[in-house]
Write a protein that holds these residues in place. Structure first.
Motif, mmCIF file in Angstrom:
data_model
loop_
_atom_site.group_PDB
_atom_site.id
_atom_site.type_symbol
_atom_site.label_atom_id
_atom_site.label_comp_id
_atom_site.label_asym_id
_atom_site.label_seq_id
_atom_site.Cartn_x
_atom_site.Cartn_y
_atom_site.Cartn_z
ATOM 1 N N PHE A 100 0.746 -1.338 -0.005
ATOM 2 C CA PHE A 100 0.005 0.029 0.019
ATOM 3 C C PHE A 100 0.852 1.348 -0.032
ATOM 4 O O PHE A 100 1.751 1.407 0.846
ATOM 5 N N ASP A 101 0.561 2.228 -0.954
ATOM 6 C CA ASP A 101 1.416 3.285 -1.121
ATOM 7 C C ASP A 101 0.862 4.578 -0.596
ATOM 8 O O ASP A 101 1.496 5.773 -0.280
ATOM 9 N N SER A 125 11.031 -2.175 2.354
ATOM 10 C CA SER A 125 10.029 -3.108 2.079
ATOM 11 C C SER A 125 10.212 -4.592 1.949
ATOM 12 O O SER A 125 11.240 -4.913 1.518
ATOM 13 N N ASN A 126 9.223 -5.428 2.436
ATOM 14 C CA ASN A 126 9.064 -6.803 1.937
ATOM 15 C C ASN A 126 8.728 -6.935 0.504
ATOM 16 O O ASN A 126 8.580 -7.970 0.173
ATOM 17 N N HIS A 127 8.418 -6.002 -0.025
ATOM 18 C CA HIS A 127 7.971 -6.232 -1.456
ATOM 19 C C HIS A 127 8.721 -5.128 -2.376
ATOM 20 O O HIS A 127 9.115 -3.939 -1.786
ATOM 21 N N PRO A 128 8.956 -5.408 -3.805
ATOM 22 C CA PRO A 128 9.719 -4.434 -4.694
ATOM 23 C C PRO A 128 8.750 -3.445 -5.370
ATOM 24 O O PRO A 128 9.245 -2.500 -5.756
ATOM 25 N N ASP A 129 7.626 -3.341 -4.946
ATOM 26 C CA ASP A 129 6.475 -2.540 -5.752
ATOM 27 C C ASP A 129 6.617 -1.200 -5.483
ATOM 28 O O ASP A 129 6.370 -0.514 -6.668
ATOM 29 N N LEU A 130 7.020 -0.336 -4.384
ATOM 30 C CA LEU A 130 7.010 0.934 -4.319
ATOM 31 C C LEU A 130 8.461 1.635 -4.480
ATOM 32 O O LEU A 130 8.948 2.752 -4.290
ATOM 33 N N LYS A 131 9.577 0.594 -5.240
ATOM 34 C CA LYS A 131 10.796 1.155 -5.462
ATOM 35 C C LYS A 131 10.549 2.304 -6.376
ATOM 36 O O LYS A 131 11.382 3.298 -6.196
ATOM 37 N N PRO A 132 9.870 2.480 -7.366
ATOM 38 C CA PRO A 132 10.051 3.433 -8.291
ATOM 39 C C PRO A 132 9.481 5.041 -7.609
ATOM 40 O O PRO A 132 9.989 5.878 -7.712
ATOM 41 N N LEU A 133 8.498 4.626 -6.480
ATOM 42 C CA LEU A 133 8.178 6.050 -5.912
ATOM 43 C C LEU A 133 9.525 6.521 -4.775
ATOM 44 O O LEU A 133 9.647 7.755 -4.948
ATOM 45 N N ALA A 134 10.193 5.371 -4.542
ATOM 46 C CA ALA A 134 11.249 6.087 -3.590
ATOM 47 C C ALA A 134 12.518 6.404 -4.555
ATOM 48 O O ALA A 134 13.198 7.358 -4.121
ATOM 49 N N ASP A 135 12.667 5.840 -5.723
ATOM 50 C CA ASP A 135 13.414 6.532 -6.614
ATOM 51 C C ASP A 135 13.335 7.831 -7.240
ATOM 52 O O ASP A 135 14.125 8.695 -7.428
#
Length: 288
Positions: A100-101, A125-135
């Motif tokens: 959830f973002d 995170s325990n999932h890769p999904d939100l890496k673009p937001l961090a990047d």
């Protein structure tokens, strides 16, 4: 705290005793530190006293040094634990997320706009999904997958990162994992979690859909410090909003996520502005 004003924050806690307010304000006046705002509370239940002062040193560092030089001796008879925080201090905050973002996005927006005076050196995170937001925000993102079998190793690496990046606060921004009692103990008083507050308590998958099926009339969220009792740590802030029969499950989800984001951000701000005092499993929170 007043925006763009060069104010220091004095905080202290001690057992309830006569003269606690006087010993603080007298020392500040004698050393030419002007009190801009002050909150204090004496807790009858725990027999403990808390105080928070926003102050302006009238003679800069000289006023502060004079205060430091005399106050230690004066505070000792009260068993007072005290701290002076510079207006330049920006605590380093690690954010933990899953998929959830909404809470992460809200915190990053407030951080970017200057609403939250902190630094975010990493997101885990325990999932890769939100890496673009961090990047997009230029913040290092660490993907640490976890299973029941690998939980000890994952938490060991998580704790290593928290220490390596010298984080003073950890924010669980919808991190859908339960911290072990060992890690919770290490983060005592410096890890904040957010969860939905629905009555009755709906556990498991799709709590807002469960709530809709029961016809709930309120949705809300609670931000609290993490301890080894699931979702039962000392409460910092809560938010609530009425709903009715015209709200469908997707409406409850949207409203709930909005309240979660606002409630978590408020709790983080209160913590970094030194407004929260722990009294056992309860909190004293001085609002702005």
């Amino acid at each position: 705290m007043a925006i763009n004003e060069d104010l220091w924050i004095f905080t202290a806690q001690c057992p309830s005793r006569l003269g606690t307010v006087d010993v603080v304000t007298r020392a500040l006046a004698e050393t030419e530190n002007y009190v801009v705002a002050m909150n204090s509370y004496d807790d009858r239940a725990t027999k403990s006293f808390s105080i928070r002062v926003e102050l302006r040193p009238l003679k800069g560092e000289d006023s502060l040094e004079r205060f430091r030089s005399i106050f230690g001796d004066r505070a000792a008879p009260f068993d007072m634990q005290w701290e002076l925080t510079s207006p330049d201090h920006r605590p380093r905050v690690a954010i933990l997320v899953s998929k959830f973002d909404h809470c992460l996005n809200d915190l990053l927006y407030r951080f970017r706009k200057g609403e939250l005076a902190m630094d975010i050196p990493l997101i885990v995170s325990n999932h890769p999904d939100l890496k673009p937001l961090a990047d997009w925000h230029g913040i290092p993102y660490f993907h640490l997958p976890i299973t029941a079998e690998t939980k000890p190793q994952q938490e060991t690496e998580l704790w290593r990162l928290i220490r390596e990046y010298r984080c003073e606060l950890v924010v669980l921004a919808r991190y859908m994992q339960v911290l072990s009692p060992e890690l919770a103990a290490r983060l005592d008083g410096r890890a904040i979690n957010i969860h939905h507050s629905l009555l009755p308590g709906f556990k498991g998958a799709k709590p807002y859909h469960q709530a809709w099926e029961k016809g709930v009339k309120l949705v809300g969220a609670t931000a609290h410090y993490v301890n080894d009792d699931l979702d039962e740590g000392p409460i910092i802030t809560q938010g609530v909003q009425p709903v009715d029969h015209g709200h469908y499950p997707e409406d409850l989800v949207a409203k709930g996520q909005d309240i979660e984001s606002q409630t978590l951000a408020r709790a983080v701000r209160y913590h970094i502005e030194k407004r929260v005092f722990l009294h056992g499993n309860r909190t004293v929170v001085f609002p702005d």
